[in-house]
Design an enzyme around this catalytic site. Structure first.
Site, PDB file in Angstrom:
ATOM      1  N   CYS A  53       3.832  -8.485   5.613  1.00 13.65           N
ATOM      2  CA  CYS A  53       3.662  -7.029   5.657  1.00 13.65           C
ATOM      3  C   CYS A  53       2.576  -6.583   6.629  1.00 13.65           C
ATOM      4  CB  CYS A  53       3.361  -6.497   4.256  1.00 13.65           C
ATOM      5  SG  CYS A  53       4.736  -6.735   3.106  1.00 13.65           S
TER       6      CYS A  53
ATOM      7  N   HIS B 262      -1.399  -0.276   3.256  1.00 17.79           N
ATOM      8  CA  HIS B 262      -0.138  -0.837   2.761  1.00 17.79           C
ATOM      9  C   HIS B 262      -0.007  -0.535   1.271  1.00 17.79           C
ATOM     10  CE1 HIS B 262       3.331  -3.273   2.323  1.00 17.79           C
ATOM     11  NE2 HIS B 262       2.735  -4.131   1.520  1.00 17.79           N
TER      12      HIS B 262
ATOM     13  N   ASN C  15       7.902  -0.231  -1.730  1.00 20.57           N
ATOM     14  CA  ASN C  15       7.186  -1.097  -0.796  1.00 20.57           C
ATOM     15  C   ASN C  15       8.096  -1.380   0.392  1.00 20.57           C
ATOM     16  OD1 ASN C  15       5.924  -3.153   0.601  1.00 20.57           O
ATOM     17  ND2 ASN C  15       5.763  -4.549  -1.131  1.00 20.57           N
TER      18      ASN C  15
END
Length: 342
Positions: free
Chosen positions: A128, A270, A300
């Site tokens: 990520c 994030h 997400n």
């Protein structure tokens, strides 16, 4: 532990001059997901289980004919329009994503073919954190004189790594973090600027935690087999690592730049779940009004998270506004990037 930092000087600045994002049209709410997912041989999942545990109400999912490259291309076109550029104006294309179309070739080539550009094209992958790593890589290549303008894109389709029919409750728990996933694309254009731009980059890596979560299939360890194509991981371990390493990195960034939370128009971080974001605020002291909250609506979206947040607020920024990017990625790594709008 690996540590990296870079502080821009006044004579060498690279800025973000175009921003784009793309969301697939298909919306999957948490109750629809709950009805679809059921451990084999077990009772139905309790109503509201996903929303109560994660705070996520809905997420987007790519359609059958949409791929990581599809989402990236749509976001890329958006970013190029925002910068007043065309595909031919780009001489570096970085596809920076945890998802990809295939193992080989690099998905950057598929994106480039769809755009019609002729840039040097490559992939950057770091879970990520991929998008922030891609921005940092492109910035370094521009400063080194290897490129004039760069297009950094991500297309994330982690919803395809979610198991709809876990064999039992243990397998459901092992893959539970995957039910937070949503799909999205994001892109930025980078080029030299005379003021503002990317002011600071920092990061730390704790690779001893690489086993904490991921998708094990598709590489030389597990080249084949559907059982390896689903996300599995220990969300509590990942959360614990981030809680330990994150605040010191953020404190170091603020000390080095002399910037306090109130000096940032936005802090883009994030977003995994709503409780994770609430814990981030409690640990770091980031004012909630500096956040751009997308996780409840979009889930997400892996490395597209920061790009989607930036696209949502980019039109509200004024010259001199500063934005802090906080990237978190499995592996485990954390990155910060300070950018000043021009």
């Amino acid at each position: 532990m690996n540590r990296q930092k870079a502080v821009a000087d006044d004579s060498a600045r690279v800025g973000i001059t175009g921003v784009g994002a793309f969301l697939p049209g298909r919306v999957v709410d948490s109750e629809r997901l709950r009805r679809r997912v059921a451990p084999a041989g077990g009772p139905p999942l309790p109503a509201g289980i996903f929303e109560r545990a994660t705070g996520i109400v809905s997420r987007r999912a790519a359609g059958p004919d949409e791929f990581a490259s599809t989402l990236a291309v749509a976001a890329a076109r958006d970013a190029l329009r925002g910068a007043g550029l065309g595909p031919a104006d780009i001489d570096l294309l970085v596809f920076a994503s945890a998802s990809r179309d295939m193992v080989e070739p690099a998905t950057a080539h598929i994106v480039q073919d769809a755009l019609g550009s002729r840039a040097h094209a490559l992939d950057v992958t770091n879970a990520c954190n991929s998008f922030v790593n891609g921005i940092d890589t492109a910035r370094a290549m521009i400063l080194a004189g290897r490129a004039r303008r760069a297009l950094v894109v991500t297309g994330e389709t982690p919803s395809r790594a979610v198991r709809d029919t876990p064999a039992d409750l243990a397998e459901f728990r092992d893959g539970f973090a995957g039910y937070t996933f949503g799909d999205a694309g994001a892109a930025v254009v980078l080029e030299r600027v005379t003021r503002g731009g990317i002011l600071d980059v920092d990061g730390e890596t704790y690779s001893e935690h690489w086993r904490a979560g991921g998708i094990p299939g598709g590489g030389s360890r597990h080249p084949r087999g559907d059982e390896h194509s689903y996300f599995r991981g220990d969300g509590s371990e990942l959360r614990g690592v981030f809680e330990r390493i994150g605040p010191p990195v953020l404190d170091r960034t603020r000390a080095r730049t002399g910037l306090e939370w109130t000096d940032f128009r936005y802090v883009l971080t994030h977003q995994v779940t709503v409780p994770f974001l609430e814990r981030f605020v409690a640990l770091t002291g980031v004012p909630e009004d500096r956040l751009v909250v997308t996780v409840a609506e979009l889930g997400n979206v892996a490395s597209a998270s920061l790009g989607v947040q930036l696209a949502r607020v980019h039109g509200t920024l004024r010259a001199g506004d500063r934005v802090l990017f906080v990237g978190l990625g499995g592996g485990v790594s954390i990155m910060t990037l300070v950018w000043e709008h021009v």
